[in-house]
Design a protein around this motif. Structure first.
Motif, PDB file in Angstrom:
ATOM      1  N   SER A 100      33.315  35.886  13.326  1.00 39.36           N
ATOM      2  CA  SER A 100      34.462  35.210  13.201  1.00 39.36           C
ATOM      3  C   SER A 100      35.500  35.947  14.104  1.00 39.36           C
ATOM      4  N   PHE A 101      35.509  37.318  13.653  1.00 39.64           N
ATOM      5  CA  PHE A 101      36.204  38.558  14.545  1.00 39.64           C
ATOM      6  C   PHE A 101      35.998  38.232  16.048  1.00 39.64           C
ATOM      7  N   PHE A 102      34.906  38.259  16.416  1.00 40.94           N
ATOM      8  CA  PHE A 102      34.800  38.259  17.944  1.00 40.94           C
ATOM      9  C   PHE A 102      34.938  37.027  18.529  1.00 40.94           C
ATOM     10  N   LEU A 103      35.193  35.702  17.799  1.00 33.70           N
ATOM     11  CA  LEU A 103      35.520  34.504  18.239  1.00 33.70           C
ATOM     12  C   LEU A 103      37.216  34.627  18.338  1.00 33.70           C
ATOM     13  N   LEU A 104      37.822  35.376  17.689  1.00 34.84           N
ATOM     14  CA  LEU A 104      39.417  35.384  17.788  1.00 34.84           C
ATOM     15  C   LEU A 104      39.515  36.569  18.590  1.00 34.84           C
ATOM     16  N   ALA A 105      38.698  37.416  18.927  1.00 39.54           N
ATOM     17  CA  ALA A 105      38.938  38.596  19.925  1.00 39.54           C
ATOM     18  C   ALA A 105      38.831  38.107  21.288  1.00 39.54           C
ATOM     19  N   GLU A 106      38.114  36.950  21.338  1.00 34.82           N
ATOM     20  CA  GLU A 106      37.861  36.348  22.742  1.00 34.82           C
ATOM     21  C   GLU A 106      39.555  35.934  23.338  1.00 34.82           C
ATOM     22  N   SER A 107      40.474  35.362  22.240  1.00 37.94           N
ATOM     23  CA  SER A 107      41.750  34.907  22.517  1.00 37.94           C
ATOM     24  C   SER A 107      42.742  35.996  23.043  1.00 37.94           C
ATOM     25  N   PHE A 108      42.175  37.329  22.726  1.00 32.22           N
ATOM     26  CA  PHE A 108      43.135  38.352  23.051  1.00 32.22           C
ATOM     27  C   PHE A 108      42.815  38.952  24.504  1.00 32.22           C
ATOM     28  N   ARG A 109      41.642  38.516  25.149  1.00 33.35           N
ATOM     29  CA  ARG A 109      41.202  39.099  26.357  1.00 33.35           C
ATOM     30  C   ARG A 109      42.512  38.970  27.512  1.00 33.35           C
ATOM     31  N   PRO A 110      42.761  40.189  28.052  1.00 29.63           N
ATOM     32  CA  PRO A 110      43.637  40.172  29.026  1.00 29.63           C
ATOM     33  C   PRO A 110      43.540  39.438  30.437  1.00 29.63           C
ATOM     34  N   THR A 111      44.666  38.708  30.862  1.00 27.73           N
ATOM     35  CA  THR A 111      44.479  37.828  31.671  1.00 27.73           C
ATOM     36  C   THR A 111      44.264  38.390  32.946  1.00 27.73           C
ATOM     37  N   SER A 112      43.259  37.753  33.607  1.00 19.71           N
ATOM     38  CA  SER A 112      42.888  38.378  35.135  1.00 19.71           C
ATOM     39  C   SER A 112      44.065  38.997  36.003  1.00 19.71           C
ATOM     40  N   GLU A 113      43.826  40.042  36.708  1.00 24.60           N
ATOM     41  CA  GLU A 113      44.828  40.501  37.311  1.00 24.60           C
ATOM     42  C   GLU A 113      44.634  39.932  38.755  1.00 24.60           C
ATOM     43  N   VAL A 114      43.637  39.292  39.079  1.00 23.61           N
ATOM     44  CA  VAL A 114      43.407  38.499  40.345  1.00 23.61           C
ATOM     45  C   VAL A 114      44.099  36.998  40.169  1.00 23.61           C
ATOM     46  N   GLN A 115      44.995  36.465  40.875  1.00 26.76           N
ATOM     47  CA  GLN A 115      45.282  35.399  40.840  1.00 26.76           C
ATOM     48  C   GLN A 115      45.756  34.813  42.179  1.00 26.76           C
ATOM     49  N   GLY A 116      45.424  33.398  42.498  1.00 27.28           N
ATOM     50  CA  GLY A 116      45.253  32.814  43.652  1.00 27.28           C
ATOM     51  C   GLY A 116      44.532  33.762  44.798  1.00 27.28           C
ATOM     52  N   ILE A 117      44.693  33.347  45.932  1.00 26.68           N
ATOM     53  CA  ILE A 117      44.223  34.084  47.261  1.00 26.68           C
ATOM     54  C   ILE A 117      45.110  35.067  47.730  1.00 26.68           C
ATOM     55  N   HIS A 118      44.495  36.260  47.775  1.00 26.69           N
ATOM     56  CA  HIS A 118      44.988  37.340  48.238  1.00 26.69           C
ATOM     57  C   HIS A 118      45.224  37.207  49.645  1.00 26.69           C
ATOM     58  N   PRO A 119      46.458  37.607  50.191  1.00 31.28           N
ATOM     59  CA  PRO A 119      46.573  37.556  51.837  1.00 31.28           C
ATOM     60  C   PRO A 119      45.590  38.551  52.485  1.00 31.28           C
ATOM     61  N   SER A 120      45.317  39.555  51.918  1.00 28.40           N
ATOM     62  CA  SER A 120      44.345  40.539  52.701  1.00 28.40           C
ATOM     63  C   SER A 120      42.922  39.921  52.736  1.00 28.40           C
ATOM     64  N   ALA A 121      42.444  38.988  51.861  1.00 27.60           N
ATOM     65  CA  ALA A 121      41.271  38.676  51.757  1.00 27.60           C
ATOM     66  C   ALA A 121      40.474  37.867  52.971  1.00 27.60           C
ATOM     67  N   VAL A 122      39.388  38.198  53.208  1.00 28.99           N
ATOM     68  CA  VAL A 122      38.906  37.605  54.621  1.00 28.99           C
ATOM     69  C   VAL A 122      37.852  36.628  54.246  1.00 28.99           C
ATOM     70  N   ILE A 123      38.313  35.355  54.585  1.00 26.98           N
ATOM     71  CA  ILE A 123      37.433  33.928  53.949  1.00 26.98           C
ATOM     72  C   ILE A 123      37.119  33.365  55.256  1.00 26.98           C
ATOM     73  N   ASP A 124      35.621  33.068  55.486  1.00 21.44           N
ATOM     74  CA  ASP A 124      35.157  32.570  56.752  1.00 21.44           C
ATOM     75  C   ASP A 124      35.540  31.247  56.559  1.00 21.44           C
ATOM     76  N   PRO A 125      36.023  30.437  57.717  1.00 20.76           N
ATOM     77  CA  PRO A 125      36.277  29.144  57.630  1.00 20.76           C
ATOM     78  C   PRO A 125      34.911  28.582  57.192  1.00 20.76           C
ATOM     79  N   GLY A 126      33.794  28.683  57.057  1.00 19.62           N
ATOM     80  CA  GLY A 126      32.605  27.832  56.734  1.00 19.62           C
ATOM     81  C   GLY A 126      32.429  28.177  55.219  1.00 19.62           C
TER      82      GLY A 126
END
Length: 352
Positions: free
Chosen positions: A85-111
């Motif tokens: 039960s504790f670990f079920l609840l602990a999952e709710s307190f996981r920090p939000t990911s620091e990565v949001q959206g597409i960073h402008p410096s990411a290199v993503i091939d058109p394919g």
């Protein structure tokens, strides 16, 4: 995430504790150990041996078994399985990911093709033919080579590298520094030098696999290196080419499996275990830490030592080995006594 008492009890599907149902509800803003918890933290206690720790804890509430004694201190919330039960609840307190959206410096091939809600961190590189499922997170500095595929809701943490044609299932986590799909260790001696054997296969990782930091999973020479669904791989683990790791296998830190070996479903491999090449480890087998496995292991067997043998045999041998210094002393003493008797007999014969 913030819970009040009714919300927390609703999440656990238990009644609100009677003594607090009509009172102002505490807020739960985090989880912690009994020793370090503050007045907005939730903890758990597994057994009666933790009564003193519960009594002196500063937690807002503690999840305990139904049979746990009534004690003073934090609010006790009684559940059938406090840890789960504790670990079920602990999952709710996981920090939000620091990565949001597409960073402008990411290199993503058109394919490359990205699903809905994918986040890509700074300086990540996604090559041609990459397919990323919905809601995946690609951390900073990640490399996804040509033809890599990720299932939905998977996370690739910072500076991991997935080389060409690697396939990762749904809800997988690959932690920082891990390399998947590097060349297997294959060389052929031609009489003059070690010639590299082309590594032309790939790596397949099934759903719900967790791979720790700084692991290496080598691509197959031909065909596949495969990690089955639900397997959990600790940090600093080596999985060689053409290895097949079964579903729900556990591999602890610094363990390694050499090429073309098979590890059956549900097997547990302890820390620093070495499994030789072309070995079959049966389903449900358990290999104790620092074991050296050179032969096939039957399903369900518990093995330990180098070379790995049944645990009871190894422990008996170790117990006997611990007695060796005393046995050597006794042997030397007996040898001295025997030499003295021989000298005495010789003396008596000369006098006769």
């Amino acid at each position: 995430m913030v819970y009040d008492l009714p919300q927390l009890c609703a999440r656990l599907d238990i009644p609100v504790p009677a003594l607090r149902s009509a009172l102002a509800s505490p807020e739960f803003r985090g989880v912690n150990t009994l020793q370090l918890a503050g007045d907005t933290d939730l903890c758990f206690a597994d057994g009666a041996d933790q009564i003193p720790a519960v009594q002196h804890s500063g937690a807002a509430a503690v999840l305990v078994h139904d049979s746990f004694p009534v004690v003073s201190g934090p609010l006790l919330i009684r559940v059938a399985e406090p840890r789960a039960s504790f670990f079920l609840l602990a999952e709710s307190f996981r920090p939000t990911s620091e990565v949001q959206g597409i960073h402008p410096s990411a290199v993503i091939d058109p394919g490359a093709v990205l699903g809905e809600g994918v986040a890509v961190g700074a300086c990540a590189v996604l090559a041609d033919g990459v397919r990323v499922g919905a809601r995946c997170t690609i951390g900073p500095g990640v490399y996804l080579g040509p033809g890599v595929t990720l299932g939905a809701d998977s996370v690739i943490e910072a500076n991991a590298a997935l080389h060409r044609d690697t396939s990762v299932g749904k809800r997988c986590i690959v932690h920082s520094g891990t390399v998947i799909g590097g060349d297997g260790f294959g060389f052929h001696w031609d009489g003059h030098a070690h010639r590299k054997v082309p590594q032309l296969g790939r790596v397949v990782i099934e759903d719900d696999v967790d791979i720790g930091c700084n692991c290496c999973v080598d691509r197959a020479t031909l065909g596949e290196t495969r990690i089955g669904r639900g397997a959990k791989i600790d940090n600093l683990v080596q999985i060689a080419h053409n290895t097949d790791i079964g579903a729900h296998v556990i591999m602890a830190g610094q363990s390694g499996v050499a090429g073309s070996s098979r590890v059956g479903e549900g097997a547990v491999i302890g820390g620093q275990v070495a499994v030789s090449d072309h070995v079959a480890v049966g389903a449900g087998a358990r290999l104790g830490g620092q074991s050296g496995v050179t032969k096939d292991v039957p399903p369900g067997a518990a093995m330990f030592g180098t070379p790995a043998r049944p645990v009871k045999d190894t422990l008996r041998e170790l117990a006997a080995l611990a007695q060796l210094p005393g046995l050597l002393k006794a042997f030397k003493r007996q040898q001295q006594e025997l030499d003295a008797l021989r000298e005495r007999c010789a003396e008596l014969e000369r006098r006769a």
